[in-house]
Design an enzyme around this catalytic site. Structure first.
Site, mmCIF file in Angstrom:
data_model
loop_
_atom_site.group_PDB
_atom_site.id
_atom_site.type_symbol
_atom_site.label_atom_id
_atom_site.label_comp_id
_atom_site.label_asym_id
_atom_site.label_seq_id
_atom_site.Cartn_x
_atom_site.Cartn_y
_atom_site.Cartn_z
ATOM 1 C CE LYS A 115 26.330 12.812 44.525
ATOM 2 N NZ LYS A 115 25.036 13.512 44.508
HETATM 3 N N1 GLU Z 1 22.888 13.380 41.521
HETATM 4 C C1 GLU Z 1 21.592 13.891 41.801
HETATM 5 C C2 GLU Z 1 21.557 14.539 43.171
HETATM 6 O O1 GLU Z 1 22.573 14.956 43.688
HETATM 7 C C3 GLU Z 1 20.496 12.869 41.592
HETATM 8 C C4 GLU Z 1 20.586 11.640 42.444
HETATM 9 C C5 GLU Z 1 19.588 10.554 42.079
HETATM 10 O O2 GLU Z 1 18.783 10.756 41.206
HETATM 11 O O3 GLU Z 1 19.663 9.497 42.721
HETATM 12 O O4 GLU Z 1 20.524 14.725 43.757
#
Ligand code: GLU
Length: 425
Positions: A115
């Site tokens: 993240k």
């Molecule tokens: N931000 C989204 C999540 O928390 C999607 C992450 C992604 O598609 O890699 O799952």
């Protein structure tokens, strides 16, 4: 039971990383996870802090702080979004990165977890300032990201445009276009059909399964949705179309409540035009806090972390809690919800539709062949329904609730491949 956790961890309730870790410890204990593997899995693989200088429109240079935490690579390249917000902290990004690892494992897609976050106020920045900040952040990460390394995606306050800038910056450094470097791109730039709606659609699929399992009737099911962004807004619209009664919905400023049901498309149109639900006719105003306590069968928090805590969990009235946001419930609230008999569809299962469709995007980019939207939605449904069934079965056979089952299943899957790969020395 292995004694690797000295004593019950006393957690700072509002710290998402501590919430994540206390659930991780609990699941690891129940799994009787090998203490050596526990040591490996309890820490992230890598944490990167970046200071990002940006020329602002008024000629000043501002320096933003950004992070990318790469939590785990055991099952494949790391995967996870990037958020822009003033209150981003390293501990929050750490928790979110770990949740991505567990989430990808729950839905069984071949990714690890990561993240990113940048401390900034995107609502008070111009497009060009956001673009410069995004590009410099990407350039600083260039050796750590890429289709086989770590694949970013949108998260809070980032969108298809942000992903287009990341893709372009990465490609300029690679000297050729690398579409699979990031997901959540515009469809015209090798994005996937259905990606924008995928998190909300995935929520609908698992909620439908839960409603069936609990012998409830869709038309008599009242739903309160906290948030009306990409996750909450889409889920509310799709659930409304499927016959659920949406009785409350909110945005960051507050929400509206009508026990007789809200016309969701109309309310969302109103929000787009007026930038707030304030004075929306035919519904009474509620605060975001009050919304969590309204009479409903399904509560769908789709905004941010720490909404359901030890302070308000006993006031929640729903039968099903479907976590659209990441970490909307603190670990301290888990026991209260369990005592009340709330059926929780935990975040790492409930909102996994987004990353699942990101996986489809990555696959399509790598083969250079793009699927029709029906195909995307059908495959999304297959994966979400299978994951829901896996977690239910795990919960039943291990006599644990859905949250604990989802962590146990995920940790088990990641531990298994970690052992198979071995430790490089
Ligand atoms: N931000 C989204 C999540 O928390 C999607 C992450 C992604 O598609 O890699 O799952």
């Amino acid at each position: 039971m292995p004694a690797y956790v000295d004593d019950i961890r006393v957690i700072r309730e509002e710290n998402p990383f501590e919430s994540m870790m206390s659930r991780f410890d609990h699941a690891a204990q129940l799994l009787e996870l090998d203490p050596s593997l526990y040591k490996v899995l309890r820490v992230p693989n890598r944490e990167i802090t970046i200071y990002i200088p940006v020329y602002m429109e008024d000629g000043r240079i501002e320096v933003f702080t950004g992070y990318r935490v790469q939590h785990n690579f055991a099952r494949g390249p790391a995967k996870g979004g990037i958020r822009f917000a003033p209150d981003v902290t390293l501990d929050e990004v750490r928790a979110l990165a770990a949740w991505m690892t567990w989430k990808c494992a729950v839905v069984n897609i071949p990714f690890g977890g990561a993240k990113g976050g940048v401390i900034c106020d995107p609502f008070h920045m111009s497009q060009i300032e956001l673009e410069r900040m995004t590009r410099r952040y990407t350039a600083e990460l260039i050796d750590f990201i890429g289709p086989e390394r770590d694949v970013p995606a949108p998260d809070m306050n980032t969108n298809e445009q942000t992903m287009a800038w990341i893709m372009d910056t990465y490609s300029m450094h690679a000297r050729h276009t690398v579409t699979a470097a990031v997901t959540g791109k515009p469809i015209d730039l090798s994005g996937s059909r259905g990606r924008r709606e995928a998190t909300g659609r995935g929520l609908l699929f698992v909620i439908d399964q839960a409603v069936k399992k609990l012998d409830m009737n869709v038309r008599e099911t009242r739903v309160a949705v906290q948030g009306s962004g990409n996750v909450g807004g889409t889920a509310a619209r799709l659930m409304h179309e499927s016959g659920y009664q949406i009785v409350a919905i909110s945005d960051i400023h507050g929400g509206i409540y009508n026990p007789g049901g809200i016309n969701v498309p109309e309310a969302l149109d109103y929000l787009t035009k007026n930038k707030s639900f304030e004075k929306y006719p035919g519904a009474e105003p509620v605060s975001n806090h009050e919304l969590l306590e309204v009479d409903c069968e399904i509560l769908l928090p789709a905004a941010t972390e720490n909404q359901i805590t030890s302070k308000n969990a006993d006031k929640i009235k729903c039968r099903i809690l479907a976590e659209g946001a990441n970490g909307p419930t603190t670990a301290n609230a888990d026991r209260i919800l369990e005592q009340k008999g709330v059926f929780v569809i935990p975040d790492i299962l409930a909102n996994a539709g987004g990353v699942t469709c990101s996986y489809f995007e990555w696959v399509q980019d790598r083969m250079g062949y793009f699927w029709k939207e029906d195909m995307v939605n059908e495959r999304l449904q297959d994966i979400m329904v299978a994951a829901f069934d896996d977690v239910c079965k795990y919960a039943e056979s291990h006599h644990v609730n859905m949250r604990v089952a989802s962590y146990m299943l995920a940790i088990d899957r990641v531990a298994y491949v970690t052992r198979l790969r071995g430790i490089y020395a």
